[in-house]
Write a protein that holds these residues in place. Structure first.
Motif, mmCIF file in Angstrom:
data_model
loop_
_atom_site.group_PDB
_atom_site.id
_atom_site.type_symbol
_atom_site.label_atom_id
_atom_site.label_comp_id
_atom_site.label_asym_id
_atom_site.label_seq_id
_atom_site.Cartn_x
_atom_site.Cartn_y
_atom_site.Cartn_z
ATOM 1 N N ASP A 63 0.860 -1.173 0.000
ATOM 2 C CA ASP A 63 0.000 0.000 0.000
ATOM 3 C C ASP A 63 0.901 1.229 0.000
ATOM 4 N N GLU A 64 0.547 2.240 -0.792
ATOM 5 C CA GLU A 64 1.421 3.408 -0.914
ATOM 6 C C GLU A 64 1.645 4.131 0.409
ATOM 7 N N HIS A 65 0.777 3.911 1.389
ATOM 8 C CA HIS A 65 0.972 4.491 2.715
ATOM 9 C C HIS A 65 2.291 4.004 3.328
ATOM 10 N N PHE A 66 2.743 2.827 2.912
ATOM 11 C CA PHE A 66 3.953 2.223 3.454
ATOM 12 C C PHE A 66 5.135 2.304 2.491
ATOM 13 N N ALA A 67 5.026 3.140 1.479
ATOM 14 C CA ALA A 67 6.119 3.330 0.521
ATOM 15 C C ALA A 67 6.549 4.792 0.537
ATOM 16 N N LEU A 68 7.813 4.998 0.291
ATOM 17 C CA LEU A 68 8.374 6.346 0.251
ATOM 18 C C LEU A 68 8.893 6.633 -1.144
ATOM 19 N N LYS A 69 8.642 7.831 -1.639
ATOM 20 C CA LYS A 69 9.202 8.220 -2.928
ATOM 21 C C LYS A 69 10.668 8.584 -2.709
ATOM 22 N N VAL A 70 11.540 7.944 -3.465
ATOM 23 C CA VAL A 70 12.972 8.217 -3.361
ATOM 24 C C VAL A 70 13.310 9.305 -4.377
ATOM 25 N N PRO A 71 13.822 10.434 -3.923
ATOM 26 C CA PRO A 71 14.171 11.517 -4.848
ATOM 27 C C PRO A 71 15.208 11.066 -5.872
ATOM 28 N N ALA A 72 15.086 11.571 -7.086
ATOM 29 C CA ALA A 72 15.972 11.174 -8.184
ATOM 30 C C ALA A 72 17.432 11.513 -7.918
ATOM 31 N N ASN A 73 17.697 12.496 -7.054
ATOM 32 C CA ASN A 73 19.085 12.894 -6.798
ATOM 33 C C ASN A 73 19.769 12.025 -5.732
ATOM 34 N N LEU A 74 19.068 11.015 -5.200
ATOM 35 C CA LEU A 74 19.670 10.132 -4.205
ATOM 36 C C LEU A 74 19.966 8.765 -4.820
ATOM 37 N N ALA A 75 21.109 8.202 -4.473
ATOM 38 C CA ALA A 75 21.500 6.882 -4.981
ATOM 39 C C ALA A 75 20.706 5.802 -4.248
ATOM 40 N N PRO A 76 20.024 4.919 -4.976
ATOM 41 C CA PRO A 76 19.249 3.860 -4.316
ATOM 42 C C PRO A 76 20.072 3.038 -3.326
ATOM 43 N N ALA A 77 21.312 2.761 -3.640
ATOM 44 C CA ALA A 77 22.157 1.968 -2.738
ATOM 45 C C ALA A 77 22.436 2.705 -1.431
ATOM 46 N N ALA A 78 22.424 4.017 -1.451
ATOM 47 C CA ALA A 78 22.639 4.796 -0.229
ATOM 48 C C ALA A 78 21.350 4.931 0.571
ATOM 49 N N VAL A 79 20.214 4.903 -0.109
ATOM 50 C CA VAL A 79 18.913 5.054 0.546
ATOM 51 C C VAL A 79 18.477 3.752 1.209
ATOM 52 N N ALA A 80 18.722 2.627 0.564
ATOM 53 C CA ALA A 80 18.207 1.334 1.022
ATOM 54 C C ALA A 80 18.486 1.039 2.501
ATOM 55 N N PRO A 81 19.699 1.243 3.014
ATOM 56 C CA PRO A 81 19.940 0.936 4.429
ATOM 57 C C PRO A 81 19.109 1.771 5.398
ATOM 58 N N LEU A 82 18.687 2.947 4.962
ATOM 59 C CA LEU A 82 17.881 3.802 5.837
ATOM 60 C C LEU A 82 16.499 3.215 6.091
ATOM 61 N N LEU A 83 16.011 2.367 5.192
ATOM 62 C CA LEU A 83 14.668 1.807 5.302
ATOM 63 C C LEU A 83 14.577 0.687 6.327
ATOM 64 N N CYS A 84 15.705 0.209 6.816
ATOM 65 C CA CYS A 84 15.695 -0.837 7.847
ATOM 66 C C CYS A 84 16.551 -0.392 9.034
ATOM 67 N N ALA A 85 17.855 -0.478 8.892
ATOM 68 C CA ALA A 85 18.743 -0.099 9.988
ATOM 69 C C ALA A 85 18.572 1.370 10.365
ATOM 70 N N GLY A 86 18.371 2.214 9.393
ATOM 71 C CA GLY A 86 18.214 3.640 9.665
ATOM 72 C C GLY A 86 17.007 3.945 10.528
ATOM 73 N N ILE A 87 15.870 3.372 10.176
ATOM 74 C CA ILE A 87 14.659 3.642 10.954
ATOM 75 C C ILE A 87 14.707 2.927 12.297
#
Length: 108
Positions: A63-87
């Protein structure tokens, strides 16, 4: 109405759905949903037909309530860890109002 357009990069954390009707869900604490919280890994899907497989999936319904839009200027590999360990770190720091000069230990 959706917050995503075709081609948008979406990030998904540790949850893909919840009942959104219980007191915890209504208060923004879906992670404590006792009615039908659906985690990314190892949870019964809401339709009752399968078990979520997270990153091992061929496709993922969230459900989109549980998804975040990743800005185009951010590298997916740098964002991914924030979705688990980061939070996992950020959420309790915010909850307990940890600020400058305080010391904490993070176990993970």
């Amino acid at each position: 109405m959706t917050k995503f357009l075709p081609g948008d990069l979406a990030g998904v954390g540790t949850m893909v759905d919840s009942c959104r009707a219980c007191a915890d869900c209504r208060d923004g604490y879906e992670q404590y949903c006792k009615v039908q919280g659906v985690l990314t890994y190892g949870s019964r899907e809401k339709d009752g037909k399968g078990i979520t497989q997270g990153g091992y999936s061929d496709r993922l319904v969230v459900d989109e309530h549980f998804a975040l839009k990743v800005p185009a200027n951010l590298a997916p590999a740098a964002v991914a860890p924030l979705l688990c360990a980061g939070i996992t770190t950020y959420s309790p720091l915010r909850h307990w109002k940890v600020g400058p000069g305080q010391m904490v230990g993070v176990v993970g």
